[in-house]
Design an enzyme around this catalytic site. Structure first.
Site, PDB file in Angstrom:
ATOM      1  N   GLU A  83      -3.490  21.260  40.993  1.00  0.00           N
ATOM      2  CA  GLU A  83      -4.592  20.404  41.472  1.00  0.00           C
ATOM      3  C   GLU A  83      -5.195  19.552  40.363  1.00  0.00           C
ATOM      4  O   GLU A  83      -5.481  18.378  40.569  1.00  0.00           O
ATOM      5  CB  GLU A  83      -5.695  21.245  42.141  1.00  0.00           C
ATOM      6  CG  GLU A  83      -5.350  21.762  43.521  1.00  0.00           C
ATOM      7  CD  GLU A  83      -4.655  23.113  43.499  1.00  0.00           C
ATOM      8  OE1 GLU A  83      -4.463  23.655  42.394  1.00  0.00           O
ATOM      9  OE2 GLU A  83      -4.299  23.621  44.579  1.00  0.00           O
TER      10      GLU A  83
ATOM     11  N   HIS B   3     -11.221  30.811  51.319  1.00  0.00           N
ATOM     12  CA  HIS B   3     -10.506  29.809  52.116  1.00  0.00           C
ATOM     13  C   HIS B   3     -11.311  29.352  53.322  1.00  0.00           C
ATOM     14  O   HIS B   3     -10.733  28.884  54.301  1.00  0.00           O
ATOM     15  CB  HIS B   3      -9.143  30.347  52.581  1.00  0.00           C
ATOM     16  CG  HIS B   3      -8.061  30.221  51.554  1.00  0.00           C
ATOM     17  ND1 HIS B   3      -8.037  30.979  50.428  1.00  0.00           N
ATOM     18  CD2 HIS B   3      -6.974  29.407  51.477  1.00  0.00           C
ATOM     19  CE1 HIS B   3      -6.977  30.658  49.700  1.00  0.00           C
ATOM     20  NE2 HIS B   3      -6.317  29.694  50.305  1.00  0.00           N
TER      21      HIS B   3
END
Lengths: 350, 351
Positions: free
Chosen positions: A78, A154
């Site tokens: 990322e 998440h």
């Protein structure tokens, strides 16, 4: 007599997919990049291509039309690929990167907060940074056997840590219609824009989506229900909860106005203030946790600028100030609920 | 101080660094002039800045490039104007080597609206994007990702540009750098990873912080060539960069060049090197000074005369005088500048 035109309906993911596809057709400098945005990277020779398409399937099918040079599956990096998007945006491309879940924002926060958001300012306005970061957020928030069920790492919302950063635009679509328009607006914007896409909008978001490209302007809230007694203000899936609450309240002769914020930063403060000056009451609903949140920011702005117009203390309904729990029962308790919104309004109405 | 010079990652010796056999006699002389102009200008800029700091001019934190001039200039000698460079916190040298004018640079350090960044960046963000510099960047390793993005951009737009990522040996420990090397390698991007190993990350020596003797050794892990060069030898840096540029432009992918160099001064103006370095080590590094070395090489049969070099020094001194005057004369930003350039294009901050 003219035939009535069939109104085409799309759900959330496909509307974003259409936005990406149409912008990629329009401008060869638009690329998309992220983890598994196509899937089965490099395996076309084995007959595998386009294996996934991201959590919303928003990027499905793009690789077959635009090829792997513009639809780039990345390694799990990322920091690297969001940073590469910054460099690509400075040098002529308009990258759209997908950070699979907003929970992963910590992996690339430097590139977002220190680099993308500040580059234009630090360089005295001498650089443009046309990049988009798409990311999925949110809980399912009901008591089905399986809630979202993705637990503390998440399921977060976390848009407050993005809206906090000057220079970064943050938008939160709530319907298929505004998802397409905001995504196109984000791609055409010359600065960095984060688009937060709720994972569980489902049928609530489905609706009419024009086939031609269009823009929903960044920085403009939408009054989605007119009312006179109280202003309910929210974003993303919470807007639908506010509309549900307004329907229940209408049966009690309480007429709620609902504002869909759409953009969290720069915030359309004027639309909120104008509404509160008419309704004299405000409830802000926020799927994020409460400390340093959008809910409290909006409450503070209204308290500073429209205090004399208020007939009751401002109320906020937010996620619990806890990590997101796994159990569906606890997840439903964590997430803001319609009954909490109704209770807040009833309390305000005295 | 001993350098393990001119050895690639596999340990094979490469040719000795000497004046490269550039185009022709005249072309080489022109190139040598350019090289000395830039190296001398960087040295003079930094020495003038050091004097300004020491005499009380408030310029914020500055990281002097003195001692490392051959790296920035040797690399840029092999680049086209259209190639991209991403710099570090120690970025004045990269800017000057890539052609940024010293007067607006100095004005930037003075916080003036006539500065390269309108007084909004300062030393740690000083840049001029029109010279294809992606920014001077004080977040370690961050700029490396921008160079990879520029390389990706060049590949998608089919422009044949290359992108250079300067980073220090300290940043070789940053995760971004490793992610970026991997991505550049799998996508065969036209990127040069140029590690300026000046041996110290602030006060932390490389032998403590790096798991292998050379940063270039890590190139093998990413399937790219890793070359070690004497960073005090501008010709060695130039030649190694040319090789990597050719590879990048040919579509063969990235390279890692480790330039062994030395930071003469502290990490920044308030850093006392005597707390972590031996004076003999510092002296040994200064004995291998890149400007002195260049002059010696010219004196021993190079294409430039000492008189030409002295003339360049004089001209650069005048440039620096003018730069300081320009910086002093510039206006400070209007109060309204606080809120401009927050959003692109020129929106206002919400408040």
């Amino acid at each position: 007599m003219k035939e009535p035109t069939a109104v085409r309906e799309l759900s959330f993911g496909p509307s974003i997919n259409e936005a990406l596809r149409q912008e990629m057709r329009r401008d060869p400098n638009v690329i998309v990049m992220g983890e598994d945005i196509a899937g089965a990277a490099g395996r076309a020779h084995l007959g595998f291509i386009d294996a996934w398409g991201g959590p919303m399937r928003a990027t499905r099918g793009l690789i077959t039309e635009f090829g792997p040079e513009r639809v780039i599956d990345t390694p799990i990096s990322e920091m690297g690929f969001v940073g590469a998007a910054v460099g690509a945006a400075m040098t002529g491309l308009r990258p759209v990167v997908e950070v699979m879940f907003v929970d992963l924002i910590g992996m690339c926060y430097d590139q977002i907060a220190n680099q993308a958001a500040k580059m234009h300012y630090m360089m005295g306005g001498h650089v443009k940074l046309p990049m988009v970061i798409r990311t999925a957020y949110g809980t399912r928030g009901d008591k089905r056997a399986y809630g979202g069920g993705a637990a503390a790492q998440h399921s977060q919302t976390l848009y407050s840590v993005l809206a906090h950063i000057p220079g970064l635009k943050v938008v939160v679509p709530s319907t298929a219609y505004n998802a397409k328009g905001l995504t196109i607006a984000a791609i055409r914007d010359d600065g960095p824009v984060v688009v937060l896409e709720h994972k569980f909008l489902g049928l609530q978001a489905k609706g009419h989506v024009p086939e031609e490209p269009y823009v929903v302007p960044i920085g403009k809230a939408d009054v989605v229900r007119q009312g006179t007694h109280v202003t309910l203000c929210a974003a993303g899936r919470m807007t639908h909860l506010c509309l549900d609450a307004a329907q229940v309240l209408a049966a009690e002769q309480i007429n709620a106005e609902v504002i869909d914020l759409l953009t969290l930063n720069p915030l359309d403060e004027e639309t909120i203030l104008q509404s509160v000056r008419r309704t004299h009451r405000l409830v802000v609903v926020d799927e994020d946790t409460p400390v340093c949140s959008m809910a409290r920011d909006i409450a503070a702005r209204v308290a500073e600028k429209a205090f004399d117009d208020l007939d009751a203390p401002i109320k906020t309904v937010t996620a619990a100030d806890t990590p997101v729990p796994f159990s569906a029962v606890l997840e439903a308790l964590y997430t803001p609920r319609v009954e909490q919104i109704i209770a807040a309004v009833r309390e305000q109405m005295g | 101080m001993s350098f393990e010079t001119n050895r690639n990652a596999t340990g094979a010796a490469s040719a000795d660094a000497e004046v490269p056999s550039a185009p022709d006699g005249e072309g080489l002389a022109r190139k040598c002039l350019w090289i000395y102009e830039r190296m001398s200008l960087i040295r003079q800029f930094e020495e003038r800045l050091k004097w300004l700091v020491e005499t009380g001019t408030p310029v914020g934190p500055v990281h002097f490039y003195i001692g490392q001039e051959a790296v920035a200039v040797g690399v840029c000698a092999a680049l086209e104007d259209s190639d991209w460079v991403a710099s570090t916190h120690r970025g004045h040298g990269h800017c000057i080597a890539k052609g940024v004018a010293v007067a607006p640079m100095m004005a930037e350090l003075f916080g003036k609206v006539t500065g390269t960044n309108r007084g909004k960046g300062g030393s740690m963000h000083i840049t001029d994007i029109s010279k294809n510099i992606l920014g001077v960047n004080p977040i370690n390793g961050a700029g490396v990702a921008h160079a990879v993005g520029a390389g990706l951009s060049a590949k998608v737009r089919k422009t044949k540009q290359v992108a250079v990522a300067f980073f220090g040996e300290g940043s070789a420990g940053v995760g971004t750098v490793h992610e970026c090397m991997n991505m550049a390698a799998i996508w065969k991007l036209p990127v040069l990873f140029v590690c300026e190993n000046n041996r110290y990350a602030q006060t932390t020596p490389i032998e403590y912080a790096c798991s292998v003797p050379n940063v270039a050794d890590r190139a093998a892990a990413y399937g790219m060539p890793g070359v070690i060069v004497d960073g005090q030898d501008v010709f060695a840096v130039w030649r190694a960069t040319e090789t990597a540029v050719q590879r990048a432009r040919a579509g063969a992918g990235p390279s890692l060049i480790e330039c062994k160099t030395y930071r003469y001064l502290g990490h920044h103006q308030s850093d006392d090197t005597t707390r972590y370095r031996l004076p003999e080590e510092e002296q040994a590094a200064r004995d291998r000074d890149c400007l002195k070395g260049f002059r010696a090489r010219m004196n021993a049969g190079g294409p430039l005369t000492m008189a030409q070099l002295d003339e360049i020094d004089e001209r650069n001194k005048r440039l620096m005088d003018e730069a300081v005057e320009f910086a002093k004369a510039g206006a400070v930003p209007e109060a309204s500048e606080l809120y401009t350039n927050v959003y692109v294009p020129d929106g206002k901050a919400s408040r």
